[in-house]
Design a protein around this motif. Structure first.
Motif, PDB file in Angstrom:
ATOM      1  N   ASP A 283       0.826  -1.215   0.000  1.00  0.00           N
ATOM      2  CA  ASP A 283       0.000   0.000   0.000  1.00  0.00           C
ATOM      3  C   ASP A 283       0.858   1.262   0.000  1.00  0.00           C
ATOM      4  O   ASP A 283       0.478   2.278  -0.587  1.00  0.00           O
ATOM      5  CB  ASP A 283      -0.923   0.016   1.225  1.00  0.00           C
ATOM      6  CG  ASP A 283      -2.068  -0.987   1.090  1.00  0.00           C
ATOM      7  OD1 ASP A 283      -2.152  -1.636   0.026  1.00  0.00           O
ATOM      8  OD2 ASP A 283      -2.861  -1.125   2.038  1.00  0.00           O
ATOM      9  N   GLU A 286       1.852   2.062  -3.452  1.00  0.00           N
ATOM     10  CA  GLU A 286       0.693   2.527  -4.208  1.00  0.00           C
ATOM     11  C   GLU A 286       0.277   3.937  -3.777  1.00  0.00           C
ATOM     12  O   GLU A 286      -0.129   4.761  -4.605  1.00  0.00           O
ATOM     13  CB  GLU A 286      -0.464   1.535  -4.012  1.00  0.00           C
ATOM     14  CG  GLU A 286      -1.757   1.879  -4.712  1.00  0.00           C
ATOM     15  CD  GLU A 286      -1.647   1.889  -6.245  1.00  0.00           C
ATOM     16  OE1 GLU A 286      -0.696   1.290  -6.776  1.00  0.00           O
ATOM     17  OE2 GLU A 286      -2.518   2.519  -6.883  1.00  0.00           O
ATOM     18  N   GLN A 287       0.385   4.219  -2.491  1.00  0.00           N
ATOM     19  CA  GLN A 287      -0.007   5.545  -1.989  1.00  0.00           C
ATOM     20  C   GLN A 287       0.760   6.649  -2.715  1.00  0.00           C
ATOM     21  O   GLN A 287       0.195   7.634  -3.186  1.00  0.00           O
ATOM     22  CB  GLN A 287       0.280   5.648  -0.480  1.00  0.00           C
ATOM     23  CG  GLN A 287      -0.080   7.007   0.097  1.00  0.00           C
ATOM     24  CD  GLN A 287       0.696   7.365   1.359  1.00  0.00           C
ATOM     25  OE1 GLN A 287       1.454   6.539   1.887  1.00  0.00           O
ATOM     26  NE2 GLN A 287       0.519   8.569   1.849  1.00  0.00           N
ATOM     27  N   ARG A 290      -0.145   6.894  -6.421  1.00  0.00           N
ATOM     28  CA  ARG A 290      -1.449   7.562  -6.589  1.00  0.00           C
ATOM     29  C   ARG A 290      -1.319   9.065  -6.371  1.00  0.00           C
ATOM     30  O   ARG A 290      -1.926   9.867  -7.089  1.00  0.00           O
ATOM     31  CB  ARG A 290      -2.473   6.987  -5.589  1.00  0.00           C
ATOM     32  CG  ARG A 290      -3.061   5.674  -6.033  1.00  0.00           C
ATOM     33  CD  ARG A 290      -4.022   5.108  -4.993  1.00  0.00           C
ATOM     34  NE  ARG A 290      -4.540   3.842  -5.455  1.00  0.00           N
ATOM     35  CZ  ARG A 290      -5.811   3.608  -5.784  1.00  0.00           C
ATOM     36  NH1 ARG A 290      -6.713   4.563  -5.667  1.00  0.00           N
ATOM     37  NH2 ARG A 290      -6.191   2.427  -6.208  1.00  0.00           N
ATOM     38  N   PHE A 312      -3.695   9.523  -0.569  1.00  0.00           N
ATOM     39  CA  PHE A 312      -4.705   8.461  -0.528  1.00  0.00           C
ATOM     40  C   PHE A 312      -4.235   7.441   0.512  1.00  0.00           C
ATOM     41  O   PHE A 312      -3.039   7.126   0.573  1.00  0.00           O
ATOM     42  CB  PHE A 312      -4.827   7.786  -1.902  1.00  0.00           C
ATOM     43  CG  PHE A 312      -5.187   8.744  -2.997  1.00  0.00           C
ATOM     44  CD1 PHE A 312      -6.505   8.934  -3.366  1.00  0.00           C
ATOM     45  CD2 PHE A 312      -4.194   9.481  -3.650  1.00  0.00           C
ATOM     46  CE1 PHE A 312      -6.844   9.824  -4.381  1.00  0.00           C
ATOM     47  CE2 PHE A 312      -4.528  10.366  -4.661  1.00  0.00           C
ATOM     48  CZ  PHE A 312      -5.856  10.549  -5.030  1.00  0.00           C
ATOM     49  N   THR A 314      -5.165   3.746   2.938  1.00  0.00           N
ATOM     50  CA  THR A 314      -5.979   2.567   3.252  1.00  0.00           C
ATOM     51  C   THR A 314      -6.004   2.401   4.764  1.00  0.00           C
ATOM     52  O   THR A 314      -5.243   3.048   5.496  1.00  0.00           O
ATOM     53  CB  THR A 314      -5.368   1.286   2.646  1.00  0.00           C
ATOM     54  OG1 THR A 314      -4.045   1.127   3.196  1.00  0.00           O
ATOM     55  CG2 THR A 314      -5.289   1.354   1.133  1.00  0.00           C
ATOM     56  N   TRP A 331      -9.276   2.414  -1.060  1.00  0.00           N
ATOM     57  CA  TRP A 331      -8.448   3.617  -1.065  1.00  0.00           C
ATOM     58  C   TRP A 331      -9.327   4.839  -0.834  1.00  0.00           C
ATOM     59  O   TRP A 331     -10.355   5.005  -1.486  1.00  0.00           O
ATOM     60  CB  TRP A 331      -7.712   3.758  -2.393  1.00  0.00           C
ATOM     61  CG  TRP A 331      -6.528   2.834  -2.471  1.00  0.00           C
ATOM     62  CD1 TRP A 331      -6.490   1.609  -3.056  1.00  0.00           C
ATOM     63  CD2 TRP A 331      -5.232   3.059  -1.918  1.00  0.00           C
ATOM     64  NE1 TRP A 331      -5.242   1.040  -2.905  1.00  0.00           N
ATOM     65  CE2 TRP A 331      -4.451   1.923  -2.222  1.00  0.00           C
ATOM     66  CE3 TRP A 331      -4.642   4.103  -1.204  1.00  0.00           C
ATOM     67  CZ2 TRP A 331      -3.121   1.791  -1.824  1.00  0.00           C
ATOM     68  CZ3 TRP A 331      -3.319   3.986  -0.814  1.00  0.00           C
ATOM     69  CH2 TRP A 331      -2.568   2.845  -1.115  1.00  0.00           C
TER      70      TRP A 331
END
Lengths: 552, 449
Positions: A283, A286-287, A290, A312, A314, A331
């Motif tokens: 994550d 990905e954060q 994003r 963003f 989670t 998300w």
């Protein structure tokens, strides 16, 4: 922008401190100047999903590509094949071909029907292989290629008594063919000037903007010759920049530049950081992607990546940031409050945890990463024979990393390197090795003051602001983007182009989409210097001949 | 593996061929039958010899690693204690140096590159000459499915010590499951299966590779010199694939000791915690032993830990490498205890490898008897990145070419001498090996049988 600020920082640092050559220079000198780029895992997946749709199950693992001048995209022109590496491509090829020709998918992925499932069907094999081959080879198959692959499919269908298996064999052979695996530079000479052919342009353009091989529309533009006209090129660039697929290109560029492949081997000591799970690390990557992609999507100032409080999160990441996210596995857009210590990607877990030890922080690693990733500088290797006697049996009164590093820097040999990295890295000390915010270390208050290229700051937010305002960070982004676009190391011949692109980037309001678009419509982007024809160094020649002699 | 198989006739093997189809049947495979002593093929040819390398990072604690006596019957030291009962198979080479000829000592890089390639690198991205395993694989690997295999217990796909150049590095498998699938997945042909039918799909794949090769002429015209060299390397790899497919089309030689694992092992948790790392390593070794016994490869490389070892210990904030630089020297012990703890774990893993092969019976001996393992690290005392006295070990006699159970004092000889000895034992006819101060002509005579 002067030479030193564009290319020379690496050399300046090296010359000033150790007198060593730069990373990229060494690498290039050892292997000559190759140009054909080996397909990456992401390009493979993106391309095949264009051909066969998003339902294709693909998670290929290919041999790592060397990182040159900070980018795998640049190293892709250096990567050469080994038997083990080809095995991995072969395995992936068969998985793809099996899925495409398998009973579940064949009826909608193969547009024709054979007269018999148990015998050859020349027409259907030809229709399928020419359609697929056009995307894989980034141009129409030649008559000879079509004939050869179709003939093989027919012969194999007859020997296996299965049309689809015969087709799968030819398909998987095309998927390991050098025409697919290597993006070469086909050239044309018009009025004495050598440039890429329209198909060559299409490939380079598509890799830059979508991190994929060209789609049908782009190949059509190449086929019609439209891509060779300014108007036709402009139309394709605008189409591609407007496409949602631009996000794949943008994300891949930043994933490469931020060296996020390191997430694949990141692990934390479970005793020290029990909440830092594998899911958190996935994550965290990905954060940041994003966050950065949103800035590019909104056509905002690139430098905001260092200061934005918008991100963003989670549920799992929230546990690290101390933010409650009630929606599991989802998300959620989130904005840190104005007085929060989190602002910009340096304060993301993706940076604070990636550049740390498994059980604690590392100001040195963090400072080195800032220099190398965001300022395009090379921090020299530490000297090998350091006297560590002052570090053994460390004084227990040294509570914080700053205290310990100051003791370390009392050794003048150590100080040379550490003064390059630590003043930045210590600015991140409010984030522990897993990215949790902390005000104290061993009950001693953390002093996160430091400086970046002479700009003083008092904490990570200040450091991030200094990076935001640094012209070197801007020019570094430009350099990285051009290297990414060209897929080869930059050298002094590229200096003027980088300077011009950088000025244009600044004038555009630091908009990454504008930079990508400017590169994409620039004639220079499609020029082909005869780099690969240069006589390799003696060392490279020896290496090549020894490879050929030895076989594998 | 070449076990005794007296009840299988030549006719029986031939009968298994694809209904008499025109398939190449490699008659020399009948040589798999052993002689009456079980120590050679019936033809009198020696049994195949295997080679493996094993790397651990961050050196040794010399006070508790280096045996006190030189020669045979050395006494096991604290850090070598895991080899108890197996030391008769293991040679320990100490006091061999890595000389850089004035090139920089690149921390945790120069040492392992120089001992495995015979030349100190000029930069961190430079691998100047092929590694010894690749040269050995060129000599003995062509008749097996995989000329050389790479394994990274670290889980890191960049953990490889097998290369022809910096741009041509053999990728490792990083999980036991991936390794299992590579060896014993759908393409595996059980050498002990009573029947064998060449697979029509494999035949088709092999013949279609010729299309790939034939169609490359137009591509060749678009390439400059450097890319042409890359294309040649690509086609070398294609020939390797072709060879592998050809091997799969031939009745494999019986391998009586080969016992095909029943399934992929359960994966230990990802990461580099020393306990999980040890489990991952051991699972990979188990598969590697069977891959050797089942004649799938003759050369493998294992990276137990990175040269700059990142291995962690539960509750210890510093990973191995950090402990080498930051841990205090225990006044009573005289060395860094945590650093020594990590090295001891590495030696346990090395001992597991040795034991696994020594305990595996093959013919009248063990798999280790007909193998040579080369183990090394990148420095002596990692804290100082010391290239003097970079320790190495070998295990196994390479089918009798190497004497074992000996502690050799190199007395400052170049570390490449051990690599040269290993390569010669594996059949390479080398007059010398290495470059500059690492160039050597003489094997380590103390262990040459």
């Amino acid at each position: 922008m002067n030479k030193a600020s564009l290319f020379g920082t690496l050399a300046v640092l090296g010359a000033a401190l150790l007198g060593t050559a730069g990373h990229g220079a060494d690498h290039v000198a050892s292997v000559g100047v190759p140009a054909a780029r080996l397909i990456t895992e992401d390009q493979y997946v993106n391309t095949l999903k264009v051909v066969f749709g998003p339902g294709l199950k693909l998670a290929p693992r290919f041999a790592p590509i060397p990182r040159v001048q900070g980018l795998v995209a640049v190293g892709s022109s250096h990567a050469t094949m080994t038997a083990g590496a080809l095995d991995q491509f072969d395995n992936a090829a068969r998985l793809v071909a099996d899925q495409v020709t398998g009973r579940e998918n064949r009826d909608f992925l193969i547009t024709c029907r054979p007269k018999s499932n148990t015998a050859a069907d020349d027409a259907c094999a030809q229709e399928t292989l020419t359609r697929i081959g056009r995307v894989l080879f980034r141009r129409p198959l030649t008559t000879a290629e079509t004939k050869a692959y179709v003939k093989a499919a027919n012969q194999n269908a007859e020997s296996i008594h299965d049309f689809y298996r015969g087709l799968a064999v030819s398909m998987s052979a095309m998927l390991i063919a050098p025409e697919f695996l290597y993006v070469t530079q086909p050239t044309q000479t018009v009025r004495g000037k050598t440039t890429l052919t329209a198909y060559g342009k299409a490939a380079r353009l598509s890799l830059l903007l979508w991190n994929s091989y060209p789609d049908d529309a782009l190949l059509n533009a190449a086929e019609s010759g439209a891509l060779n006209t300014p108007k036709g090129l402009q139309a394709q660039v605008e189409r591609m920049v407007a496409s949602p697929r631009l996000q794949a290109g943008v994300r891949n560029f930043f994933d490469d530049m931020l060296v996020f492949e390191n997430f694949e081997t990141l692990s934390k000591d479970a005793t020290t950081f029990p909440t830092f799970t594998y899911k958190v690390s996935v994550d965290a990557r990905e954060q940041t992607l994003r966050t950065v992609a949103a800035i590019v999507r909104d056509d905002a100032d690139f430098r905001d990546i260092f200061t934005t409080r918008k991100t963003f999160l989670t549920n799992d990441l929230g546990s690290i940031y101390g933010v409650r996210i009630d929606k599991p596995d989802e998300w959620v857009p989130y904005e840190f409050p104005a007085n929060d210590p989190h602002a910009g990607i340096l304060t993301h877990v993706s940076f604070t945890a990636l550049y740390a030890q498994p059980g604690r922080t590392s100001p040195t690693r963090r400072g080195k990463a800032i220099r190398e990733i965001f300022l395009c500088q090379k921090v020299p290797d530490p000297p090998a024979n350091v006297d560590f006697s002052k570090l053994t049996n460390p004084d227990p009164s040294l509570k914080t990393s700053r205290d310990r590093l100051e003791a370390h820097r009392s050794n003048p040999v150590c100080a040379g390197c550490h003064k390059i990295t630590d003043p930045m890295g210590l600015g991140m000390e409010n984030f522990d090795g897993a990215g949790f915010y902390r005000a104290e270390e061993q009950k001693a208050p953390i002093d996160a003051r430091g400086d970046l290229e002479g700009v003083q700051f008092s904490d990570a937010v200040g450091l991030s602001k200094a990076l935001h305002d640094s012209p070197k960070a801007t020019s570094c982004l430009t350099q990285r983007m051009l290297g990414y676009a060209l897929g080869r190391p930059l050298d002094s011949n590229d200096e003027a182009l980088v300077k011009s692109l950088n000025e244009d980037f600044i004038n555009s309001g630091y908009r990454v989409r504008h930079l990508m678009q400017t590169i994409a419509i620039n004639d220079a982007f499609y020029n082909v210097e005869d780099r690969s024809a240069k006589v390799p160094t003696k060392e490279a020649s020896n290496a090549s001949s020894s490879v050929q002699k030895q076989g594998s | 593996m070449y076990g005794k198989m007296t009840n299988v006739s030549r006719r029986r093997i031939l009968r298994g061929m694809m209904n008499g189809a025109a398939v190449t049947v490699a008659l020399p495979y009948l040589d798999c039958f052993l002689n009456s002593n079980g120590n050679a093929l019936a033809s009198g040819e020696p049994m195949p010899v295997r080679f493996g390398t094993w790397l651990w990072g961050c050196g040794i604690t010399s006070q508790i690693f280096v045996p006190k006596t030189i020669g045979p019957n050395y006494e096991l030291t604290e850090q070598l204690a895991a080899l108890k009962g197996y030391q008769q198979h293991v040679n320990v080479f100490t006091n061999f140096d890595v000389n850089t000829d004035g090139r920089p000592n690149l921390c945790h890089y120069t040492g392992w590159v120089a001992t495995r390639s015979g030349e100190a690198p000029t930069g961190r991205d430079v691998l100047p000459r092929p590694s010894l395993d690749v040269l050995i694989a060129d000599e003995i690997g062509a008749t097996t499915r995989f000329p050389v295999l790479g394994l990274a217990a670290t889980g890191n796909p960049r953990s490889s010590v097998s290369f022809r150049s910096a741009d041509q590095i053999n990728p490792p498998d990083t999980t036991p499951a991936d390794f299992y699938t590579r060896i014993f997945g759908p393409e595996f042909r059980d050498p002990n299966s009573p029947t064998f039918t060449p697979d029509a799909y494999t035949m088709a794949r092999k013949s279609t590779l010729s299309v790939v090769k034939e169609q490359s002429d137009s591509l060749r015209k678009t390439l400059g010199a450097a890319d042409l060299a890359k294309l040649d390397e690509y086609f070398t790899a294609v020939r390797g694939l072709e060879n592998r497919l050809q091997i799969q089309l031939e009745k494999p030689a019986p391998a009586l000791a080969c016992k095909v694992p029943t399934g992929a092992p359960k994966e230990p948790p990802a990461g580099i915690d020393s306990v999980d790392l040890g489990k991952r390593h051991n699972l990979m070794v188990d598969i590697a032993v069977m891959a050797l016994a089942c004649n799938q490869t003759r050369v493998f490389n294992m990276v137990y830990s990175e040269p700059q070892s990142t291995t962690t210990r539960h509750g210890e904030s510093r990973p191995h490498h950090a402990s080498t630089h930051e841990e205090g020297i225990d006044g009573k012990l005289g060395y860094q205890p945590t650093n020594a703890w990590f090295i001891a774990r590495a030696m346990e893993a090395w001992a597991y490898t040795v034991k696994s092969m020594a305990d595996f019976k093959e013919g009248d001996g063990s798999l280790l008897d007909r193998s040579l393992l080369f183990a090394g690290t990148e420095s002596n005392l990692a804290q100082k990145h010391d290239l003097r006295g970079v320790p190495m070990m070998t295990a196994g006699s390479a089918g009798g070419a190497i004497k074992t159970g000996i502690h050799v004092d190199g007395n400052g000889r170049p570390g490449s001498a051990v690599g040269l000895t290993a390569m010669r034992a594996m059949g390479l006819k080398l007059g010398e090996w290495g470059v500059g101060a690492m160039k050597v002509q003489n094997s380590v005579s103390e262990v040459v049988a």
